[in-house]
Design an enzyme around this catalytic site. Structure first.
Site, mmCIF file in Angstrom:
data_model
loop_
_atom_site.group_PDB
_atom_site.id
_atom_site.type_symbol
_atom_site.label_atom_id
_atom_site.label_comp_id
_atom_site.label_asym_id
_atom_site.label_seq_id
_atom_site.Cartn_x
_atom_site.Cartn_y
_atom_site.Cartn_z
ATOM 1 N N GLU A 232 1.501 4.465 1.194
ATOM 2 C CA GLU A 232 2.535 5.247 0.506
ATOM 3 C C GLU A 232 1.967 6.183 -0.548
ATOM 4 O O GLU A 232 1.167 5.787 -1.388
ATOM 5 C CB GLU A 232 3.559 4.309 -0.149
ATOM 6 C CG GLU A 232 4.709 5.049 -0.834
ATOM 7 C CD GLU A 232 5.817 4.136 -1.318
ATOM 8 O OE1 GLU A 232 6.792 4.641 -1.884
ATOM 9 O OE2 GLU A 232 5.708 2.908 -1.130
ATOM 10 N N LYS A 248 10.765 3.206 2.361
ATOM 11 C CA LYS A 248 11.774 2.145 2.338
ATOM 12 C C LYS A 248 12.174 1.888 3.779
ATOM 13 O O LYS A 248 12.748 2.757 4.432
ATOM 14 C CB LYS A 248 13.006 2.549 1.505
ATOM 15 C CG LYS A 248 12.843 2.223 0.038
ATOM 16 C CD LYS A 248 13.025 0.747 -0.221
ATOM 17 C CE LYS A 248 12.352 0.267 -1.487
ATOM 18 N NZ LYS A 248 10.961 -0.137 -1.282
#
Length: 428
Positions: A232, A248
């Site tokens: 990420e 997410k």
């Protein structure tokens, strides 16, 4: 000022390992590896920076102001990390939980020596007063033998929160959601090992090889180590362009291609996963708007599925254009901590998860990255990462998941174990 020399390399994969191995002699090391992951925003295949000429180490109090002064005064390469507890500098929050790793809240260093690999080109940048060492160092790197992992280490990993206790805590988070206190919370738990000595480089190389993420980090500051296989990006600045890519949504990988594709498609259409991603997307949009040109915040990719060796992930890309009245550090300060690791709304969530979690997050769910001499930057999110204090012989990693009104506690627990798999494989 720096002296820059370009070298052509025949075997980029080999030179990566040689650089990482050669670097072990230094007190301060950062090795960033993109693992040739296909991505739109990337500056290099890997970079190594070693040997601090200057450094900044501080607790959270006025940390962003100190970093701003340091970055603006050096106007050079700076590498380091922002720990999660810098939230206490941004908002009126605190943490009463134990910290067994004892990392500084913020640490950055200005390296004497920087190596930037892109394709078959290796750029070497040394501060002028030590540039007479370039040829000797490069010859030593080329003759460095890549490490062979012959060490068998016994690491007994414990779980800080039991399964039963975890399920109870998730129910408490959902109670807060149903009362309207929060919309979503990223609740995390720690795995740890005490009185344990590990070979940090060997563990990083193994973790990186089984994950191959775009934001891998090997970081050393004396006795403190970060071994990160993060998929990420937190935040990137390139000129006036700001890019955030929150993750997410997670699903399992399968060896069978049909099963794997089904898992990927199920994630893409899962209403719970999409809802949690979109909530954080809104939070990030609002955070970026604080320092952006009016009307420049855009969602360029919404809930796109990216595949990594361990998991499929749902990622959204949000961009903005930095308003010239704001300093480089203002963008970080106004968006920290990243919404993907808190939930929404931030302050309420940070207070609630601090009550329920049983250790300080520290560097976990903070960010590791760099500033360039011209004020650009790129930072990851510290997830899928092993943290190690070699002085206290304490090894730790944490995992978490987003809790929403649609969450099933047992499934959230399974997602945590899925995320823990690579670290457990490396340590066990």
């Amino acid at each position: 000022m720096r002296t820059s020399i370009i070298k052509n390399v025949e075997n980029p994969l080999q030179i990566k390992q040689q650089l990482a191995t050669w670097a072990q002699q230094f007190r301060e090391i950062i090795f960033l590896d993109s693992n040739s992951y296909p991505q739109e925003y990337s500056s290099f295949d890997c970079v190594l920076a070693v040997d601090a000429f200057t450094s900044l180490k501080t607790d959270y109090y006025n940390a962003f102001d100190d970093l701003k002064q340091y970055q603006e005064s050096t106007k050079d390469w700076l590498f380091g990390y922002l720990s999660y507890d810098l939230k206490n500098d941004v908002e009126k929050v605190s943490s009463k939980n134990n910290d067994f790793l004892d990392f500084p809240d913020l640490f950055f260093f200005q390296p004497k020596k920087v190596f930037i690999l892109k394709g078959n080109t290796l750029e070497i940048q040394y501060l002028n007063f030590c540039d007479d060492e370039i040829d000797y160092d490069y010859a030593t790197i080329l003759s460095t033998e890549c490490p062979i992992n012959t060490i068998v280490e016994t690491v007994h990993v414990k779980q800080r929160i039991s399964r039963e206790n975890y399920l109870k805590k998730v129910i408490k988070v959902k109670d807060h959601i149903h009362r309207g206190d929060i919309y979503e919370a990223n609740f995390c738990m720690e795995f740890f090992s005490e009185n344990t000595a590990i070979d940090p480089l060997q563990k990083f190389l193994k973790l990186n090889s089984i994950s191959k993420p775009p934001f891998a980090v090997y970081f050393k500051n004396h006795q403190h180590y970060i071994l990160s296989a993060s998929p990420e990006r937190y935040l990137r600045k390139e000129g006036e362009l700001i890019v955030s890519q929150p993750i997410k949504g997670t699903s399992k990988r399968f060896l069978d291609t049909t099963e794997d594709e089904e898992s990927k498609n199920k994630l893409a259409s899962d209403p719970k996963e999409r809802a949690e991603n979109i909530m954080i997307t809104d939070l990030v949009r609002n955070d970026l708007a604080r320092t952006a040109h009016k009307g420049s915040v855009q969602v360029t990719e919404l809930c796109k599925i990216y595949s990594f060796l361990q998991v499929h992930q749902m990622i959204t890309t949000i961009t903005s254009k930095l308003d010239s009245q704001y300093a480089v550090i203002d963008v970080l300060k106004s968006t920290f901590p990243m919404g993907s690791m808190t939930g929404a709304p931030k302050i309420s969530v940070m207070n609630i998860i601090d009550e329920l979690e049983e250790t300080k997050r520290g560097v976990y769910s903070g960010a590791v990255g760099y500033f360039t001499p011209n004020g650009d930057f790129d930072f990851n999110v510290v997830i899928r990462s092993i943290l190690y204090n070699s002085a206290s012989k304490y090894v730790s990693f944490s995992v978490g998941s987003a809790i929403t009104s649609l969450s099933v506690p047992e499934k959230e627990y399974e997602e945590c174990l899925l995320k823990a798999h690579a670290m457990l494989e490396v340590l066990s």
